[in-house]
Design a protein around this motif. Structure first.
Motif, mmCIF file in Angstrom:
data_model
loop_
_atom_site.group_PDB
_atom_site.id
_atom_site.type_symbol
_atom_site.label_atom_id
_atom_site.label_comp_id
_atom_site.label_asym_id
_atom_site.label_seq_id
_atom_site.Cartn_x
_atom_site.Cartn_y
_atom_site.Cartn_z
ATOM 1 N N LYS A 179 38.825 32.881 36.919
ATOM 2 C CA LYS A 179 38.038 33.607 35.930
ATOM 3 C C LYS A 179 37.453 34.868 36.542
ATOM 4 C CE LYS A 179 36.790 29.507 33.244
ATOM 5 N NZ LYS A 179 35.675 28.679 32.739
ATOM 6 N N LEU A 180 37.303 35.892 35.709
ATOM 7 C CA LEU A 180 36.811 37.179 36.189
ATOM 8 C C LEU A 180 35.441 37.049 36.844
ATOM 9 C CD1 LEU A 180 37.377 40.162 36.407
ATOM 10 C CD2 LEU A 180 36.338 40.505 34.174
ATOM 11 N N HIS A 230 35.871 35.806 40.263
ATOM 12 C CA HIS A 230 36.470 36.866 41.087
ATOM 13 C C HIS A 230 35.416 37.871 41.531
ATOM 14 C CE1 HIS A 230 38.669 40.326 42.296
ATOM 15 N NE2 HIS A 230 38.590 40.949 41.137
ATOM 16 N N LYS A 241 42.973 38.320 37.009
ATOM 17 C CA LYS A 241 42.383 38.026 35.697
ATOM 18 C C LYS A 241 43.416 37.526 34.705
ATOM 19 C CE LYS A 241 42.609 42.811 34.005
ATOM 20 N NZ LYS A 241 41.801 43.931 33.449
ATOM 21 N N ASN A 242 44.710 37.719 35.014
ATOM 22 C CA ASN A 242 45.782 37.213 34.161
ATOM 23 C C ASN A 242 46.519 36.038 34.800
ATOM 24 O OD1 ASN A 242 45.307 39.167 32.128
ATOM 25 N ND2 ASN A 242 46.455 40.689 33.310
ATOM 26 N N LYS A 294 44.236 41.087 43.381
ATOM 27 C CA LYS A 294 42.851 41.420 43.022
ATOM 28 C C LYS A 294 42.676 42.914 42.768
ATOM 29 C CE LYS A 294 40.498 37.538 45.209
ATOM 30 N NZ LYS A 294 39.437 37.109 46.149
ATOM 31 N N ASN A 346 39.587 47.257 39.139
ATOM 32 C CA ASN A 346 40.829 46.533 39.408
ATOM 33 C C ASN A 346 41.959 47.487 39.817
ATOM 34 O OD1 ASN A 346 40.044 43.721 38.619
ATOM 35 N ND2 ASN A 346 39.698 44.701 36.646
#
Length: 300
Positions: free
Chosen positions: A74-75, A78, A211-212, A217, A232
């Motif tokens: 999950k963002l 991250h 994120k996908n 990263k 990103n």
């Protein structure tokens, strides 16, 4: 009489405020229209149709093709991990090992000109290697056709992967490398330096982002892209053709706080059927850009 004078003063103030607001509105509107019109005059590189020149490669030789998801993060996780990593890197006495695998010629610019790292040839030139430590980060650089997923350290935790995504065949090769990262069980942090498409079409890399559900990263991208957000996706310089033996610049001699003489510069070799032809034409054609930008072209 007093009442009439009071009304007169209030009316004057109201008229003054009205004129001031109207004038400010006109000035802002004119500036906005002028800026928008100037921006609209510049062509969208994504819509420029340029025939691919298969013989053209921006920086030197590429490497032969070697062949053909990580769990979703999950963002929020991250972002937290990014902050913890930065804090640990700055404050900890621990040495962090970062592998750099160069599978595009722009990797030599990163290693030799930016990091000023040493490089030695091995195995008859199919493998080049170098290492350098900066503070508590040790960088190890590997490049050449001999660098394949089966021959790089399987316990790699921190990786910078340098790829070419300029055209379909290069993208297939880049994807085969990104797909192979699933076999590296110890990977924690992956950044990609990508030679992007000149028309800014780099959507293929999105599915590989953390994120996908992918391993990447950060992407440092050569050429522009709507995805550049300085979080990103970051922009990255194309650099110089290392095989032309450009001298390395001594960073201590750079006056980074000095006022620049030009707003931009364009010093490049103009290849047939490349976007550089279009860009150079724009710089030369528009008077304001020609006077504010330094241009020097070499034709080949």
């Amino acid at each position: 009489m007093k009442l009439s004078l009071k009304r007169f003063v209030v009316a004057c103030i109201a008229i003054y405020l009205g004129i001031t607001c109207y004038t400010a509105y006109n000035l802002i509107q004119k500036k906005y229209v002028k800026t928008g019109a100037a921006r609209d005059k510049l062509p969208d590189l994504r819509r420029i149709k340029i025939k691919d020149d298969d013989d053209w490669n921006p920086w030197g030789e590429e490497f032969v093709k070697e062949g053909p998801k990580l769990p979703v993060v999950k963002l929020g996780q991250h972002d937290l991990h990014r902050n913890v990593l930065l804090r640990e890197t700055k404050d900890s006495s621990k040495t962090f090992n970062v592998e750099i695998w160069g599978k595009a010629a722009i990797g030599l610019y990163l290693w030799q000109h930016i990091l000023d790292g040493p490089l030695e040839s091995r195995m008859g030139g199919v493998w080049s290697y170098g290492s350098k430590q900066i503070d508590n980060i040790k960088f190890t650089f590997r490049t050449g056709s001999g660098v394949i997923p089966e021959k790089v350290p399987e316990n790699t935790e921190n990786l910078i992967l340098i790829l070419n995504g300029r055209e379909p065949l290069k993208i297939q090769f880049a994807q085969s490398w990104l797909d192979s990262l699933a076999q590296f069980a110890f990977l924690k942090n992956v950044a990609v330096i990508l030679l992007g498409n000149e028309q800014c079409n780099n959507d293929w890399v999105k599915k590989y982002m953390v994120k996908n559900g992918g391993p990447i990263k950060f992407v440092f991208l050569v050429y522009d892209s709507p995805e550049v957000d300085d979080w990103n996706f970051y922009q990255w310089p194309l650099g110089v053709a290392t095989y032309r033996q450009f001298p390395k610049v001594n960073q201590d001699s750079l006056k980074i706080n000095a006022r620049r003489h030009y707003t931009c510069n364009f010093l490049a070799t103009i290849y047939k059927n490349s976007s550089r032809q279009q860009l150079f034409h724009i710089l030369e054609e528009k008077k304001d850009l020609k006077t504010s930008c330094l241009t020097k072209a070499r034709y080949e």
